[in-house]
Design an enzyme around this catalytic site. Structure first.
Site, PDB file in Angstrom:
ATOM      1  CG  ASP A  34      52.862  43.238  62.208  1.00  0.00           C
ATOM      2  OD1 ASP A  34      52.866  42.083  61.714  1.00  0.00           O
ATOM      3  OD2 ASP A  34      51.919  44.040  62.093  1.00  0.00           O
ATOM      4  CE1 TYR A  37      58.660  40.841  56.605  1.00  0.00           C
ATOM      5  CE2 TYR A  37      58.784  43.214  56.987  1.00  0.00           C
ATOM      6  CZ  TYR A  37      58.808  42.128  56.126  1.00  0.00           C
ATOM      7  OH  TYR A  37      58.986  42.336  54.775  1.00  0.00           O
ATOM      8  CG  ASP A  38      58.470  46.387  61.746  1.00  0.00           C
ATOM      9  OD1 ASP A  38      57.606  46.956  62.439  1.00  0.00           O
ATOM     10  OD2 ASP A  38      58.276  46.016  60.558  1.00  0.00           O
ATOM     11  CB  SER A  83      35.814  45.777  30.737  1.00  0.00           C
ATOM     12  OG  SER A  83      35.363  45.768  29.417  1.00  0.00           O
ATOM     13  CD  GLU A 114      39.014  35.443  41.431  1.00  0.00           C
ATOM     14  OE1 GLU A 114      39.450  34.911  40.425  1.00  0.00           O
ATOM     15  OE2 GLU A 114      39.732  36.019  42.263  1.00  0.00           O
ATOM     16  CE  LYS A 116      34.217  43.517  38.595  1.00  0.00           C
ATOM     17  NZ  LYS A 116      34.781  44.745  39.116  1.00  0.00           N
ATOM     18  CG  ASP A 118      34.567  48.777  44.689  1.00  0.00           C
ATOM     19  OD1 ASP A 118      33.695  49.402  45.284  1.00  0.00           O
ATOM     20  OD2 ASP A 118      34.909  49.023  43.516  1.00  0.00           O
ATOM     21  NE  ARG A 137      40.287  47.920  33.842  1.00  0.00           N
ATOM     22  CZ  ARG A 137      39.845  46.681  33.707  1.00  0.00           C
ATOM     23  NH1 ARG A 137      39.817  46.124  32.520  1.00  0.00           N
ATOM     24  NH2 ARG A 137      39.436  46.001  34.753  1.00  0.00           N
ATOM     25  CD  GLU A 174      40.256  45.194  41.138  1.00  0.00           C
ATOM     26  OE1 GLU A 174      40.576  44.528  40.121  1.00  0.00           O
ATOM     27  OE2 GLU A 174      39.406  46.075  41.128  1.00  0.00           O
ATOM     28  CE1 TYR A 224      44.088  38.024  48.769  1.00  0.00           C
ATOM     29  CE2 TYR A 224      41.956  39.125  48.776  1.00  0.00           C
ATOM     30  CZ  TYR A 224      42.921  38.368  49.418  1.00  0.00           C
ATOM     31  OH  TYR A 224      42.704  37.943  50.690  1.00  0.00           O
ATOM     32  CE  LYS A 289      38.144  35.864  35.828  1.00  0.00           C
ATOM     33  NZ  LYS A 289      39.439  36.288  36.349  1.00  0.00           N
ATOM     34  CE  LYS A 313      30.001  45.119  38.802  1.00  0.00           C
ATOM     35  NZ  LYS A 313      29.876  46.550  38.858  1.00  0.00           N
ATOM     36  CB  CYS A 407      12.937  73.101  23.215  1.00  0.00           C
ATOM     37  SG  CYS A 407      14.686  73.032  23.599  1.00  0.00           S
ATOM     38  CB  CYS A 410      15.546  76.729  21.137  1.00  0.00           C
ATOM     39  SG  CYS A 410      14.575  75.329  20.591  1.00  0.00           S
ATOM     40  CB  CYS A 425      14.049  70.179  20.987  1.00  0.00           C
ATOM     41  SG  CYS A 425      14.381  71.731  20.166  1.00  0.00           S
ATOM     42  CB  CYS A 431      17.595  73.950  19.625  1.00  0.00           C
ATOM     43  SG  CYS A 431      17.767  73.536  21.364  1.00  0.00           S
TER      44      CYS A 431
HETATM   45  O1  I6G Z   1      38.074  43.510  36.708  1.00  0.00           O
HETATM   46  C1  I6G Z   1      38.165  42.231  37.069  1.00  0.00           C
HETATM   47  C2  I6G Z   1      38.007  41.868  38.376  1.00  0.00           C
HETATM   48  C3  I6G Z   1      38.100  40.545  38.749  1.00  0.00           C
HETATM   49  C4  I6G Z   1      38.430  41.258  36.084  1.00  0.00           C
HETATM   50  C5  I6G Z   1      38.519  39.903  36.461  1.00  0.00           C
HETATM   51  C6  I6G Z   1      38.352  39.563  37.823  1.00  0.00           C
HETATM   52  O2  I6G Z   1      38.446  38.272  38.126  1.00  0.00           O
HETATM   53  C7  I6G Z   1      38.228  37.911  39.454  1.00  0.00           C
HETATM   54  N1  I6G Z   1      38.763  38.974  35.517  1.00  0.00           N
HETATM   55  C8  I6G Z   1      38.906  39.333  34.243  1.00  0.00           C
HETATM   56  C9  I6G Z   1      39.139  38.276  33.227  1.00  0.00           C
HETATM   57  C10 I6G Z   1      38.825  40.656  33.865  1.00  0.00           C
HETATM   58  N2  I6G Z   1      38.585  41.622  34.764  1.00  0.00           N
HETATM   59  C11 I6G Z   1      38.966  41.068  32.450  1.00  0.00           C
END
Ligand code: I6G
Length: 668
Positions: A34, A37-38, A83, A114, A116, A118, A137, A174, A224, A289, A313, A407, A410, A425, A431
């Site tokens: 690093d 780079y700096d 979504s 892949e 998801k 957070d 979004r 994300e 990513y 997907k 999930k 209730c 009321c 109720c 009420c």
């Molecule tokens: O909210 C999301 C997270 C990750 C995504 C998503 C995703 O793909 C790895 N892909 C799509 C098509 C959408 N939301 C609508």
């Protein structure tokens, strides 16, 4: 004037710095420490200070320095940010795969899978290879323009690599914070006596939404990329497309995998779950997907989510806490919902103090009692839920909970209809709790849209007996409103003006605002179109109601009963007497709708509505919407990135409409 050697040195430094960024963020394979780079960056900064005429917007030095903003402007997404449908159980994934196989008529599907992340969803637009826009979004149709902040994130290239990029490229991904980056940031903030963040996701969101980009620049944000909204010039398989995006310099998760069939999906879920704790970033599941983009187009969308993708999930995090009490909340239609009051517990990244218990059956099934130690889960990481009681730690004097007979708001009797889980109720609008909810609904955005009339104000109006029914709202005057808590003369005057402005709703809005059970916005619009006026709707028989598209026997009965109730008729009359003048709709019986007999096929992404909204709107005007093109198709409506349906339409000489054409149709 800079000499040739200086120009070349500047060019070279920029290329080297871009290359190091690429190696660091995209290839995960840095070749210099690093500090080196700096040093290179400092040299470039020095040269640019000496020769400001040579600064370019995409120079690696230009990530910081934008002035703080007063707020973020709203930008419309050219392609809506959708979504994802969620799955929590293996069975949901099997259903997902089965639906796709059946629809595509294939034995086995290739998927891209892949993790998801957070984090915070972001759209990035590149024009001629240069980053021109970063937008959150928001509500999916429009988000906040956070370009100045996005530019400070080193993982996001200001300029795409190579020369082979599409003219316009919009990618989605994300922005997130690593766990280690989050820990360091919190340490730094608490050392400086500043407020810390509760979890990496909040830290990422809070950092991205700083009005001063210089602050965002100090936050360890990562990115990513998980897809592209415009796919022109990109490979026609999702996994290959991600690879192409990686080559353009956009970071893509190294855990993207191509898997076959549902067994491949479930295996991917198992292995990623096992790896979850070892990662330096939070993931809350995996995303599947359909890999082939033509197949994705064929599958299309339902509501706001693609049918070709699924978020599977991970089990939500669970914690144990004490259930202090079970209270009952009264809804707009009198439905009583038991709510658990909990000793505060930190679960899934937030402190939880309340959780819904849904209904009495659920409480009995889970055998949950006040005073119990309970397992609390943030299901899907959104709604906290009481999963179960720890029965062997239960106090000896514990008693099962029962729904009150009266209730709590009321005192009216509570009734439970045979076969229905919900207790209600019977107080109706006597009420105060029901009145409050009904007024909140009446004033809401999709109903009468009365700006400035929020829950707190409604509570005061109801508690002080100033408002009994919606019509009373229209008799409020400035002195009365100004005497309420947190109201000044000016806000009172604004509210009176907003009430005045709400007096001319369309019939559909007014119907929705009345809060008839089971009548949502779409049904209200169908009823308005079919009957044209309140008078003819109020006089309709159940049979006449069932003849309306979108109305079944249950809804018909609710509508019929609503208008039979003298009190409801009085409220409607009082609204009309108070000056409500709704805009009548031209009457249209089902077979006299303007698009009856026409069949349309939708393809590609529309800008102003989702495909399913377009479908509902067409169907409400009597049209049929088919999934494939044939000689019987009236027209194909094509958005951006249309699929093979457009070719088929052209080969059969079927008319093709764009979204403006659709607007014209819908106005017919
Ligand atoms: O909210 C999301 C997270 C990750 C995504 C998503 C995703 O793909 C790895 N892909 C799509 C098509 C959408 N939301 C609508």
């Amino acid at each position: 004037m800079a000499d040739q050697a200086t120009r070349e040195r500047i060019d070279r430094l920029r290329r080297e710095l871009d290359d190091h960024n690429y190696r660091y963020y995209v290839l995960d394979d840095p070749s210099i420490p690093d500090a080196e780079y700096d040093r290179l960056l400092a040299e470039l900064e020095q040269l640019e200070r000496e020769h400001p005429e040579l600064i370019t917007v995409d120079s690696p030095t230009q990530r910081v320095g934008a002035a703080p903003a007063a707020g973020f402007e709203t930008v419309a997404h050219r392609v809506p940010m959708l979504s994802l449908a969620n799955a929590f159980e293996e069975q949901d994934v099997r259903e997902f795969d089965r639906r796709i196989r059946e629809r595509l008529d294939l034995d086995q599907i290739d998927y891209a899978a892949e993790p998801k992340l957070d984090g915070v969803a972001i759209a990035l637009r590149y024009e001629r290879g240069e980053l021109v826009l970063g937008a959150t979004r928001g509500d999916g149709r429009s988000g906040e323009n956070v370009t100045s902040n996005v530019r400070t994130i080193r993982a996001i290239p200001l300029k795409l690599r190579g020369k082979d990029w599409p003219d316009v490229l919009e990618v989605r991904g994300e922005i997130f914070m690593t766990r280690s980056g989050f820990a360091r940031l919190n340490q730094r903030l608490s050392g400086a006596g500043e407020k810390t963040f509760v979890n990496p996701r909040n830290a990422a969101a809070g950092s991205l939404r700083q009005l001063d980009p210089d602050i965002t620049a100090t936050r360890p944000l990562q990115f990513y990329c998980y897809g592209a909204a415009t796919v022109e010039g990109l490979p026609q398989r999702h996994s290959d497309m991600l690879e192409a995006l990686r080559e353009l310099g956009l970071p893509v998760s190294s855990q993207v995998a191509r898997v076959q069939g549902v067994d491949g999906l479930l295996e991917y879920h198992r292995t990623t779950l096992a790896e979850r704790d070892g990662l330096d970033y939070d993931i809350d599941g995996v995303v599947y997907k359909v890999d082939d983009l033509d197949q994705q187009r064929e599958m299309g969308f339902v509501s706001r989510a693609p049918r070709w993708a699924l978020a599977h999930k991970f089990p939500a995090q669970e914690e144990i806490t004490r259930l202090l009490d079970i209270e009952v909340q009264v809804g707009r239609t009198g439905a009583l919902t038991p709510v658990a009051r909990l000793e505060p517990v930190f679960v899934g990244g937030v402190t939880v103090t309340n959780a819904t218990l849904h209904n009495l059956d659920e409480i009995r099934r889970k055998d949950v009692r006040p005073g119990d130690q309970v397992v609390v889960r943030r299901a899907g990481d959104v709604i906290p839920e009481v999963v179960r009681s720890i029965v062997d730690q239960r106090p000896a004097d514990s008693q099962p909970w029962s729904m009150p007979d009266h209730c709590p708001a009321c005192g009216s009797a509570v009734e439970q209809v045979e076969g229905e889980a919900v207790a209600r109720c019977t107080g109706g609008l006597v009420c105060p709790a029901q009145r409050m909810r009904a007024l909140e609904h009446f004033a809401g955005r999709a109903a009468m849209d009365i700006e400035g009339l929020g829950s707190r104000l409604i509570q005061q109006l109801v508690e002080r007996d100033l408002v009994h029914s919606p019509a009373d709202l229209y008799h409020l005057d400035v002195p009365t409103l100004a005497a309420l808590e947190r109201m000044a003369e000016k806000s009172a005057a604004n509210l009176v003006q907003a009430l005045e402005a709400s007096k001319t709703p369309g019939l559909a809005r007014l119907l929705f605002a009345l809060g008839i059970r089971e009548v949502g916005e779409v049904t209200a619009a169908s009823l308005a179109r079919h009957f044209g006026s309140l008078e003819s709707l109020a006089g309709a028989s159940i049979e006449e109601l069932i003849a309306v598209p979108d109305v079944g026997p249950v809804v018909a009965e609710h509508v019929f009963n609503f208008f039979q109730e003298p009190h409801n008729r009085e409220v409607i009359q009082a609204l009309l007497d108070a000056g409500i003048q709704y805009q009548a709709e031209p009457v249209r019986q089902a077979d006299d709708l303007p698009l009856v007999g026409n069949t349309y096929v939708l393809t590609g992404s529309l800008e102003r509505r989702t495909r399913s909204e377009a479908r509902s709107a067409l169907e409400a005007l009597g049209a049929k919407v088919a999934s494939s093109v044939s000689k019987k198709t009236t027209a194909v409506i094509a958005g951006s990135d249309p699929g093979s349906k457009l070719d088929k339409a052209e080969s059969l000489a079927i008319p093709v409409l764009d979204e403006d054409g659709l607007d014209e149709l819908l106005a017919s």
